[in-house]
Design a protein around this motif. Structure first.
Motif, mmCIF file in Angstrom:
data_model
loop_
_atom_site.group_PDB
_atom_site.id
_atom_site.type_symbol
_atom_site.label_atom_id
_atom_site.label_comp_id
_atom_site.label_asym_id
_atom_site.label_seq_id
_atom_site.Cartn_x
_atom_site.Cartn_y
_atom_site.Cartn_z
ATOM 1 N N LEU A 104 10.648 4.712 -2.590
ATOM 2 C CA LEU A 104 10.995 3.919 -3.775
ATOM 3 C C LEU A 104 9.831 3.888 -4.761
ATOM 4 N N GLY A 105 8.612 3.731 -4.232
ATOM 5 C CA GLY A 105 7.443 3.775 -5.109
ATOM 6 C C GLY A 105 7.305 5.126 -5.790
ATOM 7 N N MET A 119 0.826 -1.205 0.000
ATOM 8 C CA MET A 119 0.000 0.000 0.000
ATOM 9 C C MET A 119 0.860 1.255 0.000
ATOM 10 N N SER A 120 1.939 1.252 0.782
ATOM 11 C CA SER A 120 2.826 2.411 0.819
ATOM 12 C C SER A 120 3.489 2.635 -0.536
ATOM 13 N N ALA A 121 3.873 1.559 -1.200
ATOM 14 C CA ALA A 121 4.528 1.698 -2.504
ATOM 15 C C ALA A 121 3.595 2.329 -3.526
ATOM 16 N N VAL A 122 2.357 1.839 -3.618
ATOM 17 C CA VAL A 122 1.439 2.392 -4.614
ATOM 18 C C VAL A 122 0.968 3.791 -4.215
ATOM 19 N N SER A 123 0.901 4.065 -2.906
ATOM 20 C CA SER A 123 0.577 5.427 -2.479
ATOM 21 C C SER A 123 1.695 6.390 -2.883
ATOM 22 N N VAL A 152 -3.802 3.137 9.485
ATOM 23 C CA VAL A 152 -2.535 2.475 9.169
ATOM 24 C C VAL A 152 -1.659 2.411 10.412
ATOM 25 N N GLY A 153 -1.637 3.491 11.190
ATOM 26 C CA GLY A 153 -0.890 3.480 12.437
ATOM 27 C C GLY A 153 -1.407 2.430 13.405
ATOM 28 N N GLN A 154 -2.729 2.252 13.463
ATOM 29 C CA GLN A 154 -3.299 1.213 14.325
ATOM 30 C C GLN A 154 -2.825 -0.171 13.899
ATOM 31 N N LEU A 155 -2.848 -0.442 12.603
ATOM 32 C CA LEU A 155 -2.434 -1.756 12.107
ATOM 33 C C LEU A 155 -0.957 -2.003 12.389
#
Length: 277
Positions: free
Chosen positions: A204-205, A66-70, A178-181
């Motif tokens: 990198l994304g 998710m971070s990469a595509v964001s 996201v912080g909770q997860l």
């Protein structure tokens, strides 16, 4: 002095003020600090440890994707918006004003989204679902940008502003879930490492997105780049929809002693599915 240099100089002045405030007002306990060489030598091992830690947990793998595509989506926005605003407004002068307005809308929307993150996760019953909804909202906004890429003048600026509003509300609202997860999946001694790896993956994304979608925008226009970035967010939303929260052992004992958490039964960990005495 060129007019465009004034905002940059004002930003430099604000950063200098912030530097002085941090240096003077933020007191730290004196500890033994590693030297620069020691820090640089430890970077590869830290990154490797973070990747090994994330690779052992399927939820962390999904969050890193998710971070990469964001990062790709944010890179496309930052790369294409200034020039596109100039095209929509009919020239560099109008483009600067249009970009300023759209950026202001985006920052305000991000702040509003941050305030909505926790209530959204509570309403949907799980932070993974909240993140998925936020990603779909951002994808819808990027798709809207792709659909309005052929507009010009005021209608184009208004459409772009509305799309940015929706996108940054979505991206802002997913910060807390996201912080909770992340908090649920790693311990306190591992959290800084995972956050560093998450930031690295996002960068990198963004770098890969800037190269690939910048080329695509040159060849096919900005609409194609916005559309591809929208499509990339969709599988991340699907992967995170069914992610449950995980309750740690200490908190689980407290829950079993004082009552169940406010989670749907299907999202509770197996250890919590025990009858009350």
């Amino acid at each position: 002095m060129p007019g465009l240099a004034v905002p940059v100089l004002l930003a430099v002045a604000c950063q200098l003020v912030l530097l002085v405030v941090v240096a003077v007002a933020m007191r730290e306990q004196r500890t033994v600090r590693p030297g620069l060489g020691e820090v640089l030598r430890g970077v590869p091992s830290t990154v490797a440890a973070g990747l090994r830690l994330a690779g052992r947990d399927h939820v962390l793998v999904r969050l890193l994707f998710m971070s990469a595509v964001s990062g790709v989506a944010l890179a496309v926005i930052e790369l294409l918006t200034p020039a596109w605003m100039a095209v929509l407004a009919g020239g560099p002068g109008g483009g600067v004003l249009a970009y300023a307005l759209v950026a202001a809308v985006g920052f305000a929307a991000g702040a509003a989204g941050n305030a909505l993150g926790v209530p959204l996760a509570r309403w949907l019953g799980a932070p993974g679902r909240a993140v998925a909804v936020c990603l779909l909202a951002a994808a819808l906004a990027l798709a809207g940008l792709a659909g309005t890429a052929s507009l010009t003048g005021l209608p184009g600026v208004v459409a772009a502003g509305a799309a940015y509003l929706l996108m940054f509300v979505g991206l802002g609202a997913m910060v807390a879930p996201v912080g909770q997860l992340l908090h649920d999946r790693v311990g306190a001694d591992e959290r800084a490492t995972v956050l560093s790896v998450d930031s690295l993956v996002l960068q990198l994304g963004a770098g890969a997105g800037s190269l690939a979608l910048g080329w695509l925008a040159t060849a096919r226009g900005p609409g194609a780049a916005f559309a591809v970035s929208a499509l990339l967010l969709c599988p991340a939303a699907v992967l995170l929809w069914h992610v449950p929260r995980r309750i740690r052992a200490g908190r689980l004992a407290l829950v079993l002693r004082h009552g169940r958490p406010h989670l749907p039964a299907r999202d509770r960990p197996r250890e919590d599915r025990v009858p009350r005495p």
